[in-house]
Design a protein around this motif. Sequence first.
Motif, PDB file in Angstrom:
ATOM      1  N   LEU A   1      -7.242   0.369 -10.040  1.00 51.99           N
ATOM      2  CA  LEU A   1      -7.652   1.749 -10.292  1.00 51.99           C
ATOM      3  C   LEU A   1      -6.482   2.580 -10.813  1.00 51.99           C
ATOM      4  O   LEU A   1      -6.644   3.417 -11.699  1.00 51.99           O
ATOM      5  CB  LEU A   1      -8.221   2.374  -9.019  1.00 51.99           C
ATOM      6  CG  LEU A   1      -9.610   1.912  -8.613  1.00 51.99           C
ATOM      7  CD1 LEU A   1      -9.915   2.307  -7.174  1.00 51.99           C
ATOM      8  CD2 LEU A   1     -10.654   2.475  -9.576  1.00 51.99           C
TER       9      LEU A   1
ATOM     10  N   LEU B   1     -11.059   4.880  -1.563  1.00 54.50           N
ATOM     11  CA  LEU B   1     -11.283   3.468  -1.273  1.00 54.50           C
ATOM     12  C   LEU B   1     -10.671   3.100   0.077  1.00 54.50           C
ATOM     13  O   LEU B   1     -11.327   2.499   0.930  1.00 54.50           O
ATOM     14  CB  LEU B   1     -10.681   2.604  -2.391  1.00 54.50           C
ATOM     15  CG  LEU B   1     -10.692   1.094  -2.179  1.00 54.50           C
ATOM     16  CD1 LEU B   1     -12.122   0.575  -2.174  1.00 54.50           C
ATOM     17  CD2 LEU B   1      -9.878   0.417  -3.272  1.00 54.50           C
ATOM     18  N   HIS B   2      -9.424   3.485   0.266  1.00 53.76           N
ATOM     19  CA  HIS B   2      -8.737   3.186   1.515  1.00 53.76           C
ATOM     20  C   HIS B   2      -9.462   3.813   2.700  1.00 53.76           C
ATOM     21  O   HIS B   2      -9.658   3.180   3.740  1.00 53.76           O
ATOM     22  CB  HIS B   2      -7.289   3.682   1.449  1.00 53.76           C
ATOM     23  CG  HIS B   2      -6.510   3.388   2.682  1.00 53.76           C
ATOM     24  ND1 HIS B   2      -6.325   4.330   3.668  1.00 53.76           N
ATOM     25  CD2 HIS B   2      -5.882   2.270   3.097  1.00 53.76           C
ATOM     26  CE1 HIS B   2      -5.608   3.794   4.645  1.00 53.76           C
ATOM     27  NE2 HIS B   2      -5.309   2.551   4.324  1.00 53.76           N
TER      28      HIS B   2
ATOM     29  N   TRP C   1       0.843  -1.203   0.000  1.00 55.14           N
ATOM     30  CA  TRP C   1       0.000   0.000   0.000  1.00 55.14           C
ATOM     31  C   TRP C   1       0.877   1.252   0.000  1.00 55.14           C
ATOM     32  O   TRP C   1       0.632   2.188  -0.754  1.00 55.14           O
ATOM     33  CB  TRP C   1      -0.939  -0.008   1.220  1.00 55.14           C
ATOM     34  CG  TRP C   1      -1.718   1.262   1.299  1.00 55.14           C
ATOM     35  CD1 TRP C   1      -1.529   2.297   2.148  1.00 55.14           C
ATOM     36  CD2 TRP C   1      -2.795   1.657   0.429  1.00 55.14           C
ATOM     37  NE1 TRP C   1      -2.415   3.301   1.880  1.00 55.14           N
ATOM     38  CE2 TRP C   1      -3.204   2.930   0.826  1.00 55.14           C
ATOM     39  CE3 TRP C   1      -3.435   1.041  -0.646  1.00 55.14           C
ATOM     40  CZ2 TRP C   1      -4.237   3.613   0.196  1.00 55.14           C
ATOM     41  CZ3 TRP C   1      -4.469   1.721  -1.276  1.00 55.14           C
ATOM     42  CH2 TRP C   1      -4.862   2.993  -0.854  1.00 55.14           C
TER      43      TRP C   1
ATOM     44  N   VAL D   1     -12.673   1.852   3.648  1.00 52.05           N
ATOM     45  CA  VAL D   1     -12.560   0.469   4.129  1.00 52.05           C
ATOM     46  C   VAL D   1     -11.570   0.314   5.278  1.00 52.05           C
ATOM     47  O   VAL D   1     -11.432  -0.780   5.822  1.00 52.05           O
ATOM     48  CB  VAL D   1     -12.212  -0.522   2.984  1.00 52.05           C
ATOM     49  CG1 VAL D   1     -13.275  -0.478   1.906  1.00 52.05           C
ATOM     50  CG2 VAL D   1     -10.827  -0.248   2.417  1.00 52.05           C
TER      51      VAL D   1
ATOM     52  N   ALA E   1      -9.123   7.875  -6.590  1.00 60.87           N
ATOM     53  CA  ALA E   1     -10.001   6.824  -6.057  1.00 60.87           C
ATOM     54  C   ALA E   1      -9.334   5.889  -5.043  1.00 60.87           C
ATOM     55  O   ALA E   1      -9.992   5.508  -4.066  1.00 60.87           O
ATOM     56  CB  ALA E   1     -10.611   6.017  -7.207  1.00 60.87           C
ATOM     57  N   PRO E   2      -8.060   5.502  -5.218  1.00 64.36           N
ATOM     58  CA  PRO E   2      -7.465   4.633  -4.200  1.00 64.36           C
ATOM     59  C   PRO E   2      -7.474   5.243  -2.797  1.00 64.36           C
ATOM     60  O   PRO E   2      -7.636   4.529  -1.807  1.00 64.36           O
ATOM     61  CB  PRO E   2      -6.028   4.426  -4.692  1.00 64.36           C
ATOM     62  CG  PRO E   2      -6.135   4.559  -6.179  1.00 64.36           C
ATOM     63  CD  PRO E   2      -7.166   5.651  -6.381  1.00 64.36           C
TER      64      PRO E   2
ATOM     65  N   THR F   1      -7.925  -4.108  -0.649  1.00 66.05           N
ATOM     66  CA  THR F   1      -7.813  -2.681  -0.956  1.00 66.05           C
ATOM     67  C   THR F   1      -6.613  -2.424  -1.854  1.00 66.05           C
ATOM     68  O   THR F   1      -6.699  -1.665  -2.820  1.00 66.05           O
ATOM     69  CB  THR F   1      -7.688  -1.857   0.348  1.00 66.05           C
ATOM     70  OG1 THR F   1      -8.829  -2.114   1.165  1.00 66.05           O
ATOM     71  CG2 THR F   1      -7.600  -0.371   0.061  1.00 66.05           C
TER      72      THR F   1
ATOM     73  N   TRP G   1      -7.486  -3.665  -5.420  1.00 71.05           N
ATOM     74  CA  TRP G   1      -8.395  -2.749  -6.127  1.00 71.05           C
ATOM     75  C   TRP G   1      -7.713  -1.419  -6.439  1.00 71.05           C
ATOM     76  O   TRP G   1      -7.878  -0.869  -7.525  1.00 71.05           O
ATOM     77  CB  TRP G   1      -9.663  -2.529  -5.309  1.00 71.05           C
ATOM     78  CG  TRP G   1     -10.651  -3.617  -5.555  1.00 71.05           C
ATOM     79  CD1 TRP G   1     -10.899  -4.708  -4.764  1.00 71.05           C
ATOM     80  CD2 TRP G   1     -11.479  -3.760  -6.703  1.00 71.05           C
ATOM     81  NE1 TRP G   1     -11.847  -5.513  -5.358  1.00 71.05           N
ATOM     82  CE2 TRP G   1     -12.223  -4.943  -6.551  1.00 71.05           C
ATOM     83  CE3 TRP G   1     -11.666  -3.003  -7.856  1.00 71.05           C
ATOM     84  CZ2 TRP G   1     -13.136  -5.394  -7.492  1.00 71.05           C
ATOM     85  CZ3 TRP G   1     -12.580  -3.443  -8.795  1.00 71.05           C
ATOM     86  CH2 TRP G   1     -13.299  -4.620  -8.608  1.00 71.05           C
ATOM     87  N   ALA G   2      -6.939  -0.905  -5.495  1.00 69.84           N
ATOM     88  CA  ALA G   2      -6.229   0.355  -5.729  1.00 69.84           C
ATOM     89  C   ALA G   2      -5.231   0.211  -6.871  1.00 69.84           C
ATOM     90  O   ALA G   2      -5.050   1.129  -7.677  1.00 69.84           O
ATOM     91  CB  ALA G   2      -5.531   0.805  -4.450  1.00 69.84           C
TER      92      ALA G   2
ATOM     93  N   THR H   1     -10.003   8.863 -11.129  1.00 66.99           N
ATOM     94  CA  THR H   1      -9.561   7.476 -11.020  1.00 66.99           C
ATOM     95  C   THR H   1      -8.271   7.366 -10.215  1.00 66.99           C
ATOM     96  O   THR H   1      -8.099   6.429  -9.430  1.00 66.99           O
ATOM     97  CB  THR H   1      -9.385   6.855 -12.419  1.00 66.99           C
ATOM     98  OG1 THR H   1     -10.607   7.028 -13.148  1.00 66.99           O
ATOM     99  CG2 THR H   1      -9.061   5.384 -12.338  1.00 66.99           C
TER     100      THR H   1
END
Length: 168
Positions: free
Chosen positions: A109, A89-90, A28, A93, A85-86, A102, A105-106, A82
């Motif tokens: 993205l 998202l983070h 991450w 969640v 978005a990460p 995560t 998906w990140a 876009t």
Amino acid sequence: MTAESGASGEENATHHHETEKERADRRWTELLQEVRVAQMGIQILLGFLLSVAFTERFEDLGALDRNVYVVTVILGSAATGTLIAPVALHRFVTGHRMKPQTVEWASRLTIAGLVLLLCTVTCALLLILRVVLHNALVWWIVGGLFLWFVTVWFLLPAWARATRAARR
């Protein structure tokens, strides 16, 4: 593509004693560093593009160039959203023990954001060079730069992964 599919041999050798949580945390952090670079670039480009409509020369653009401008602004907006978005998202969640998902998906993205960034840069180059050069050379220059970006952003990493996989 899974979150682990991008791991290099050196990365695996260095971090093979990581827990799933430690691996997700490290990946991450690495992803955020990468996204920051792309975010900065698209945000500066989008800011420039948004200001163009308020310049005196904008009125002189023909229909094709105005259409290219609109498409470029839309692509730039999509790329910005876009690539941001990460982070959203983070944030949504966090605390739900979903870090590996995560990260995956990140990562997806981010790749989508890079594709949109590629399209934005290409269209911006097309618009600017059409205004500056007024000739058919524009299409060759933009096409060549598009191929260059595709090569260094996507084909080179794909080739490196395939070469590494073939050596295993």
